[in-house]
Design an enzyme around this catalytic site. Sequence first.
Site, PDB file in Angstrom:
ATOM      1  CD  GLU A 390      -3.131  -0.905   2.120  1.00 57.39           C
ATOM      2  OE1 GLU A 390      -2.843  -0.351   3.184  1.00 57.39           O
ATOM      3  OE2 GLU A 390      -4.264  -1.357   1.863  1.00 57.39           O
ATOM      4  CD  GLU A 451      -4.526  -5.959   2.939  1.00 54.88           C
ATOM      5  OE1 GLU A 451      -5.238  -5.198   3.627  1.00 54.88           O
ATOM      6  OE2 GLU A 451      -3.295  -5.881   2.898  1.00 54.88           O
TER       7      GLU A 451
HETATM    8  C1  GAL Z   1      -4.830  -2.616   4.879  1.00 50.15           C
HETATM    9  C2  GAL Z   1      -3.428  -3.059   5.247  1.00 50.15           C
HETATM   10  C3  GAL Z   1      -3.423  -4.198   6.224  1.00 50.15           C
HETATM   11  C4  GAL Z   1      -4.391  -3.946   7.323  1.00 50.15           C
HETATM   12  C5  GAL Z   1      -5.726  -3.743   6.726  1.00 50.15           C
HETATM   13  C6  GAL Z   1      -6.823  -3.603   7.728  1.00 50.15           C
HETATM   14  O1  GAL Z   1      -4.854  -1.328   4.389  1.00 50.15           O
HETATM   15  O2  GAL Z   1      -2.756  -3.448   4.094  1.00 50.15           O
HETATM   16  O3  GAL Z   1      -2.140  -4.396   6.732  1.00 50.15           O
HETATM   17  O4  GAL Z   1      -3.991  -2.830   8.039  1.00 50.15           O
HETATM   18  O5  GAL Z   1      -5.704  -2.579   5.925  1.00 50.15           O
HETATM   19  O6  GAL Z   1      -8.021  -3.629   7.061  1.00 50.15           O
END
Ligand code: GAL
Length: 730
Positions: A390, A451
């Site tokens: 990110e 994710e």
């Molecule tokens: C994302 C990140 C993860 C975690 C997640 C929580 O932005 O890559 O490490 O923090 O959010 O939803």
Amino acid sequence: MRSTHLFNHDWLFIPQKVAGNMPDSAFERVILPHTNKLVPHRNFDDADYQFISTYRKHFTLPEPLNGRRLLLDFDGAMMGTTVTLNGHTFPEHKGGYVPFSFDITDYVQENGDNLLEVSLDSTERPDIPPFGFMVDYLAFGGIYRDVHLRYVAPCYIEKTRIRTHDVLTAHAYAEVDVWIKNTTDIPHKVYISAEFDGEWDAEFASSTELVIPAKSLMKRTLTLPKGTFDLWSMDNPVLYTCVVDLGVEAPNTPMVLVDQIRTRFGFREAQFRADGFFLNGERVKLRGLNRHQTYPYIGAAASARLQQKDADIVKYELGCNIVRTSHYPQSTYFLNRCDEIGLLVFEEIPGWQHIGDDAWKLVAKNDLRVMIERDWNHPSIIIWGVRINESQDDHDFYCDTNTLARELDNTRPTGGVRYLSDSEFLEDVYTMNDFSNGIIEPTYSPWLVTEFNGHMYPTKSYDGEERKIEHAMRHVKVQNLAGANEKVSGAIGWCAFDYNTHVQFGAGDRICYHGVMDIFRLPKYAAHFYASQISPAVRVVLQACSSWQPGDISEGLLNAIWVFSNCEQVTAYVGDEKIGTFSPDTQKFPHLPHPPFNIDGLGVMVARPNGDLRLEGLIGGQIVATQRISTDTLPKKLTITPDDTELTADGIDMTRVVIQIEDTFGNPLPFATYAVAFEVHGEATLYGENPLVLMGGQGAVYVRSKQTAGTVKLVAKADKFTADCVITLK
Ligand code: GAL
């Protein structure tokens, strides 16, 4: 010849920097893997483990050098490691997630005592990834992975890489890349041979001769012709071993065998295409979860068995076909297990949102190189993450990381995890964190969702019923939408397990409740959804997404419940009354292997005194699973269940012990917040709070063996309940 000794025992540890001559008596005796600070599973400050500590080890050589080189190998230590041997200090190794080695030959006493000291800086150093900004996870301190002593010949095999080609054709072959290091001042004529061991009947071995100049590293590639072999697949993960021999011609002597390396690998073809991901030519919709390597109490210092167990949980308890090692290279015990059970892996470099200065980037590039060189022979790994998770675009940096990854391994694609759908696409696969609670239409291809959900809907195992249901149904929804879109290779949810985090994240108690399982790897409802996607041939799953309590539902109405199951049909009864036989909801979720069942028409049935819920799962008309939930939710039983009843008495081995407070039918009672007190009888260490307050009706502690064989009895007591279990140490 090469020989390797585990170097985990008999370390001395002190949680401070040592100046001058600190006597051994001031230190504590420890065994690796080691966390520099045991912590409760929540409500602690990361400052508690952020300090410089000192490890000391007195040793004599376990075997004579006999002219060989001696290497000291660290599999991982968090996070800046300075090693001093007999007064000689090596340059600091920066980075907590990849292995590093020191050639200690010239500093070791062959016949006397040696003093090794490690000054370990476990603070969040802004010059070392992932630090320099905020990070949503903890990098616990300590020499948290194994250490080895490795003897090698002066000319030795530094590494091997096995690349398989055209595995789906009749011309399949393998290339074995061998790097030979000559540490001496004279050139050496060497002989290299490679052959396959195990069940693969290659018709030939392959060999070559060459001269390696003094003080140099040379690579040779041997091609091994086709034989008959089985493919590595998710259902049948067949592994082979390649044996590479090295012979050296010394002056006036015939060629002598000086080194041998055995490398495990598999034959498989993994491809991301515009229309999805293909394994061995067959389309596979990737369905997975992200995993952090941290555990309650022990930080990241988890031994082999716990690492392997996590892979098993992701594959068999969560029915996933892929796991992402967010956000760093993880234990080789975990990756080896992924190879063995057929669980695909997305592995990436350490980092989180922040890119540091040029020196920081150099550390990141070293992490990338070492990660790929360590792991390129794992058939389970199908993609390298070459961006800082990110982070913003950085053209030069990411051109460099992509080039490096492709140079090191031209058999796997690169990905770079981002949350922007229009960032610069330098990788082979556009890997996107999509928090839209849907699936955004791909803007590039191939496309993989790395994710979703996570912070958009944190959920605790002891949250109210409706939140846990909504949490589960969000995972159902996104996985179904990912299944619907051919351009989406799959979706990897955030995340498998709750994890400890910094003050800026999580629920205030230093836990991010983003897992489909809690921090102990125990299920929330969302976990049952993932589990239900597994083939019933592997495991039959039938779990109501309900605790069957209308009193905990808004307005007290409980007419319908979701049931997660891979059965063909589910019959529901309330008390003795049959409500009906139901089919999966293929209308609403047509793109899942096993859509959830909507069991409705329950009406006021539940209010009856004998209104227990009974679900029967049917396959081919036969009842293959039953779940019952009692309306009487007073606690009926305390259970204590070790994952393993036998451990090795080596002071290293560990297992999880699960404690649950249950209703009549074995379902955990989420609001039975008992404090459970433990007694340990026998030669083992208990890691965990004592007493431990159960969360969601469940919790866990960890048991670590000592070095004496025997039995260990663990007794748990809560209120009027007592339970015990026995673990044998061998
Ligand atoms: C994302 C990140 C993860 C975690 C997640 C929580 O932005 O890559 O490490 O923090 O959010 O939803």
